[in-house]
Design a protein around this motif. Structure first.
Motif, PDB file in Angstrom:
ATOM      1  N   GLN A   1     -50.547 -30.029  -8.552  1.00  0.00           N
ATOM      2  CA  GLN A   1     -49.463 -30.096  -7.562  1.00  0.00           C
ATOM      3  C   GLN A   1     -48.440 -28.976  -7.725  1.00  0.00           C
ATOM      4  O   GLN A   1     -47.864 -28.524  -6.744  1.00  0.00           O
ATOM      5  CB  GLN A   1     -48.738 -31.443  -7.648  1.00  0.00           C
TER       6      GLN A   1
ATOM      7  N   ALA B   1     -48.985 -26.097  -9.730  1.00  0.00           N
ATOM      8  CA  ALA B   1     -49.572 -24.855 -10.253  1.00  0.00           C
ATOM      9  C   ALA B   1     -49.141 -23.672  -9.396  1.00  0.00           C
ATOM     10  O   ALA B   1     -48.695 -23.830  -8.262  1.00  0.00           O
ATOM     11  CB  ALA B   1     -51.097 -24.981 -10.252  1.00  0.00           C
TER      12      ALA B   1
ATOM     13  N   ASP C   1     -48.883 -20.682  -6.921  1.00  0.00           N
ATOM     14  CA  ASP C   1     -49.458 -20.521  -5.581  1.00  0.00           C
ATOM     15  C   ASP C   1     -50.441 -19.351  -5.573  1.00  0.00           C
ATOM     16  O   ASP C   1     -50.147 -18.286  -6.105  1.00  0.00           O
ATOM     17  CB  ASP C   1     -48.351 -20.247  -4.558  1.00  0.00           C
TER      18      ASP C   1
ATOM     19  N   ARG D   1     -55.822 -27.553  -5.567  1.00  0.00           N
ATOM     20  CA  ARG D   1     -54.789 -27.929  -4.600  1.00  0.00           C
ATOM     21  C   ARG D   1     -55.066 -27.223  -3.283  1.00  0.00           C
ATOM     22  O   ARG D   1     -55.322 -26.013  -3.270  1.00  0.00           O
ATOM     23  CB  ARG D   1     -53.400 -27.528  -5.106  1.00  0.00           C
TER      24      ARG D   1
ATOM     25  N   TRP E   1     -50.944 -27.895  -0.206  1.00  0.00           N
ATOM     26  CA  TRP E   1     -49.948 -28.611  -1.010  1.00  0.00           C
ATOM     27  C   TRP E   1     -50.490 -29.879  -1.683  1.00  0.00           C
ATOM     28  O   TRP E   1     -49.847 -30.419  -2.564  1.00  0.00           O
ATOM     29  CB  TRP E   1     -48.699 -29.007  -0.218  1.00  0.00           C
TER      30      TRP E   1
ATOM     31  N   GLU F   1     -34.559 -28.986 -12.832  1.00  0.00           N
ATOM     32  CA  GLU F   1     -35.849 -29.144 -13.512  1.00  0.00           C
ATOM     33  C   GLU F   1     -36.962 -29.592 -12.562  1.00  0.00           C
ATOM     34  O   GLU F   1     -38.143 -29.423 -12.878  1.00  0.00           O
ATOM     35  CB  GLU F   1     -35.727 -30.142 -14.677  1.00  0.00           C
TER      36      GLU F   1
ATOM     37  N   MET G   1     -38.558 -26.125 -11.411  1.00  0.00           N
ATOM     38  CA  MET G   1     -38.855 -25.035 -12.349  1.00  0.00           C
ATOM     39  C   MET G   1     -40.354 -25.005 -12.645  1.00  0.00           C
ATOM     40  O   MET G   1     -40.789 -25.150 -13.788  1.00  0.00           O
ATOM     41  CB  MET G   1     -38.007 -25.191 -13.613  1.00  0.00           C
ATOM     42  N   PHE G   2     -41.134 -24.855 -11.587  1.00  0.00           N
ATOM     43  CA  PHE G   2     -42.591 -24.807 -11.674  1.00  0.00           C
ATOM     44  C   PHE G   2     -43.071 -23.453 -11.173  1.00  0.00           C
ATOM     45  O   PHE G   2     -42.360 -22.781 -10.416  1.00  0.00           O
ATOM     46  CB  PHE G   2     -43.216 -25.888 -10.791  1.00  0.00           C
ATOM     47  N   PRO G   3     -44.301 -23.094 -11.535  1.00  0.00           N
ATOM     48  CA  PRO G   3     -44.828 -21.827 -11.021  1.00  0.00           C
ATOM     49  C   PRO G   3     -45.001 -21.821  -9.506  1.00  0.00           C
ATOM     50  O   PRO G   3     -44.917 -20.766  -8.879  1.00  0.00           O
ATOM     51  CB  PRO G   3     -46.196 -21.706 -11.714  1.00  0.00           C
ATOM     52  N   GLY G   4     -45.295 -22.966  -8.898  1.00  0.00           N
ATOM     53  CA  GLY G   4     -45.514 -22.994  -7.458  1.00  0.00           C
ATOM     54  C   GLY G   4     -45.627 -24.421  -6.955  1.00  0.00           C
ATOM     55  O   GLY G   4     -45.200 -25.359  -7.614  1.00  0.00           O
ATOM     56  N   GLY G   5     -46.194 -24.565  -5.763  1.00  0.00           N
ATOM     57  CA  GLY G   5     -46.419 -25.898  -5.215  1.00  0.00           C
ATOM     58  C   GLY G   5     -45.358 -26.340  -4.233  1.00  0.00           C
ATOM     59  O   GLY G   5     -44.415 -25.610  -3.909  1.00  0.00           O
ATOM     60  N   ARG G   6     -45.516 -27.558  -3.755  1.00  0.00           N
ATOM     61  CA  ARG G   6     -44.673 -28.117  -2.712  1.00  0.00           C
ATOM     62  C   ARG G   6     -43.193 -28.210  -3.085  1.00  0.00           C
ATOM     63  O   ARG G   6     -42.330 -27.932  -2.219  1.00  0.00           O
ATOM     64  CB  ARG G   6     -45.216 -29.510  -2.343  1.00  0.00           C
ATOM     65  N   PRO G   7     -42.860 -28.606  -4.339  1.00  0.00           N
ATOM     66  CA  PRO G   7     -41.423 -28.743  -4.637  1.00  0.00           C
ATOM     67  C   PRO G   7     -40.625 -27.473  -4.354  1.00  0.00           C
ATOM     68  O   PRO G   7     -39.560 -27.534  -3.729  1.00  0.00           O
ATOM     69  CB  PRO G   7     -41.417 -29.095  -6.139  1.00  0.00           C
TER      70      PRO G   7
ATOM     71  N   ALA H   1     -41.439 -24.983  -2.412  1.00  0.00           N
ATOM     72  CA  ALA H   1     -41.440 -24.709  -0.970  1.00  0.00           C
ATOM     73  C   ALA H   1     -40.391 -25.571  -0.261  1.00  0.00           C
ATOM     74  O   ALA H   1     -39.685 -25.101   0.646  1.00  0.00           O
ATOM     75  CB  ALA H   1     -42.832 -24.965  -0.388  1.00  0.00           C
TER      76      ALA H   1
END
Lengths: 240, 274
Positions: free
Chosen positions: A108, A110, A112, A175, A178, B31, B34-40, B42
């Motif tokens: 979820q 990772a 993009d 994924r 999204w 926090e 603070m991820f590399p990517g994904g829906r949050p 965006a």
């Protein structure tokens, strides 16, 4: 305070005195509740499979044995997934259910990556192109029918009887748009996925397939795989 | 100018993204993004298109004797660079020592030694982030006999030493006052309001023997009164409702935000306000 939170042993906080006990209890409850909620949230179908009471008993054991280390709570479910087999040794599928849920959760957030699309096929130099997994892509190798059980639980259906697989089951997780997703793949597709890296051209992978199955079969197979991956958004271009 | 916003949580993203709800700003938990990517991430970028965003963290652990986690702050910097937030804030607390992260905001004794530790960490964090941070007064469930100064004095000295700002959580003042037996009005009267950039208003619950900062209830009258008192001494600040659990439809939070505006206006009419 750390010893109190990890163990609940009042000896660690005796210096605070009796009057501080209600406050200390709030900190202890906050700590444990937060971790339990984190595991609940990360493993919804593993919990359903085991039953909430069994799952929570195992989660509490884990919380006592392994405190979180990372700054992010999102790192904590990995340590639990690694211990599910030990916590529930008589359950055939629980550890693989947890492993699958962890992989889906990791996918979820990772990095993009632009997925390979059919529109890109004609623009790529297929003599040079190398592929990689799409966002969150990984292959899990299971020895049980945990993935089918997960699917049934996710649809709120009665899950199949747990059983050991006759041959290992390879599961591709990634994924797409999204949403984390997975599907069971055959040994060839799993092997290709595990080999994918920017230094390995797709034609080299095709050559390996040809050695196993002959050129005519492997070309057809590679074409079908590419089309499926593009439709699934399961791979990205690593280098051209 | 006073800004009025909400702590924006997932159930209300669509209300903001659809344009149905207009906010001066939205505060989100650092926090969670603070991820590399994904829906949050965006989603956060989409919210940022609609209104200014404040980033509020829970893991900086400025009170850790083991030092600041520079990897954490550098990741936060990466997010800050993308979002360009209105404020970056965290809490006056510790959450981490080597091999252990509590994920709860644990209390500090207010001594000169601790002030030096926290000051060093705030300096370092601001250097990495390239901007001022705000620190929030925590809810307390116990006090330390070793403390050499009241919390407001500690925070005032921290601001003077580091140039950081403050996030005043009025509900935390009330919860701590009830739990530790001090007068919340006295605390507000002494609080270094000139350093306050942001104010949180929230609800709490009655625990077994103490009040617990649960953020799961409407704001109570006593906290509203305390907020109004604080606003009589406040400069330009960003005021927001913080609700993390038992989250109601956004209309209820907007009603509370309207109350915050009314109370801020009342404070201004008392002739001393913002």
């Amino acid at each position: 305070m750390r010893g109190w939170l990890e163990t609940g042993n009042p000896d660690y906080v005796a210096d605070f005195g009796d009057a501080a006990q209600p406050g200390l209890n709030v900190y202890l409850n906050n700590y444990r509740t937060q971790l339990l909620d984190c595991l609940d949230h990360a493993f919804p179908h593993t919990r359903t499979w085991l039953g909430s009471d069994r799952f929570h008993a195992g989660a509490r054991c884990h919380i006592m044995a392994q405190p979180p280390v990372a700054w992010t709570l999102d790192a904590y479910p990995a340590s639990f997934a690694a211990e599910v087999g030990t916590l529930f040794p008589n359950d055939l599928v629980a550890h693989e259910l947890a492993e699958l849920e962890l992989a889906l959760s990791d996918a979820q957030t990772a990095a993009d990556r632009l997925p390979l699309s059919r529109e890109m096929f004609t623009h790529l130099d297929w003599e040079q192109v190398s592929l990689t997994h799409a966002s969150g892509g990984q292959v899990l190798r299971h020895t049980s029918n945990a993935a089918k059980i997960w699917s049934a639980l996710s649809r709120a259906e009665i899950p199949p009887v747990p059983k050991t697989a006759e041959v290992p089951i390879d599961i591709l997780v990634w994924r797409s748009d999204w949403a984390p997703c997975f599907r069971i793949v055959d040994a060839d597709e799993a092997e290709i996925f595990m080999q994918m890296n920017p230094a390995l051209r797709f034609v080299d992978i095709c050559a390996q397939l040809a050695q196993k199955h002959g050129e005519e079969v492997s070309i057809a197979r590679a074409g079908l795989l590419l089309a499926r991956w593009a439709d699934d958004e399961a791979v990205s271009v690593a280098a051209t | 100018m006073t800004l009025f916003g909400l702590g924006l949580r997932k159930p209300h993203y669509e209300d903001v993204l659809s344009g149905n709800v207009q906010l001066d700003f939205a505060e989100l938990i650092s926090e969670n993004f603070m991820f590399p990517g994904g829906r949050p991430l965006a989603d956060l970028l989409a919210v940022r298109e609609k209104c200014p965003v404040a980033l509020h963290g829970v893991s900086m652990s400025v009170g850790s004797v083991s030092g600041l986690d520079r990897d954490y702050v550098q990741r936060l910097r990466a997010l800050v660079d993308v979002i360009d937030p209105l404020f970056v804030s965290d809490h006056l607390c510790w959450t981490r020592v080597p091999g252990f992260s509590s994920h709860d905001l644990l209390p500090l004794p207010y001594t000169q030694e601790v002030l030096d530790i926290v000051s060093n960490h705030v300096h370092a964090a601001q250097d990495i982030l390239g901007r001022q941070i705000l620190l929030e007064n925590p809810s307390a469930y116990l006090g330390f006999t070793e403390s050499e100064m009241p919390e407001w004095d500690f925070l005032s000295k921290l601001c003077a030493q580091t140039g950081c700002g403050l996030l005043l959580d009025v509900n935390n003042v009330y919860v701590s006052a009830r739990n530790l037996g001090f007068d919340p009005a006295d605390y507000i009267a002494h609080f270094p309001m000139a350093d306050v950039r942001q104010i949180h208003i929230a609800g709490h619950s009655q625990g077994q023997d103490v009040l617990v900062d649960t953020h799961d209830q409407p704001v109570c009258d006593a906290v509203w009164d305390l907020f109004e008192t604080a606003m009589t001494r406040a400069g330009p600040v960003a005021v927001m409702i913080e609700r993390d659990n038992n989250i109601p439809p956004i209309g209820e939070l907007l009603d509370e935000l309207a109350m915050a505006r009314a109370r801020a206006d009342a404070a201004a009419k008392r002739g001393l306000g913002h």
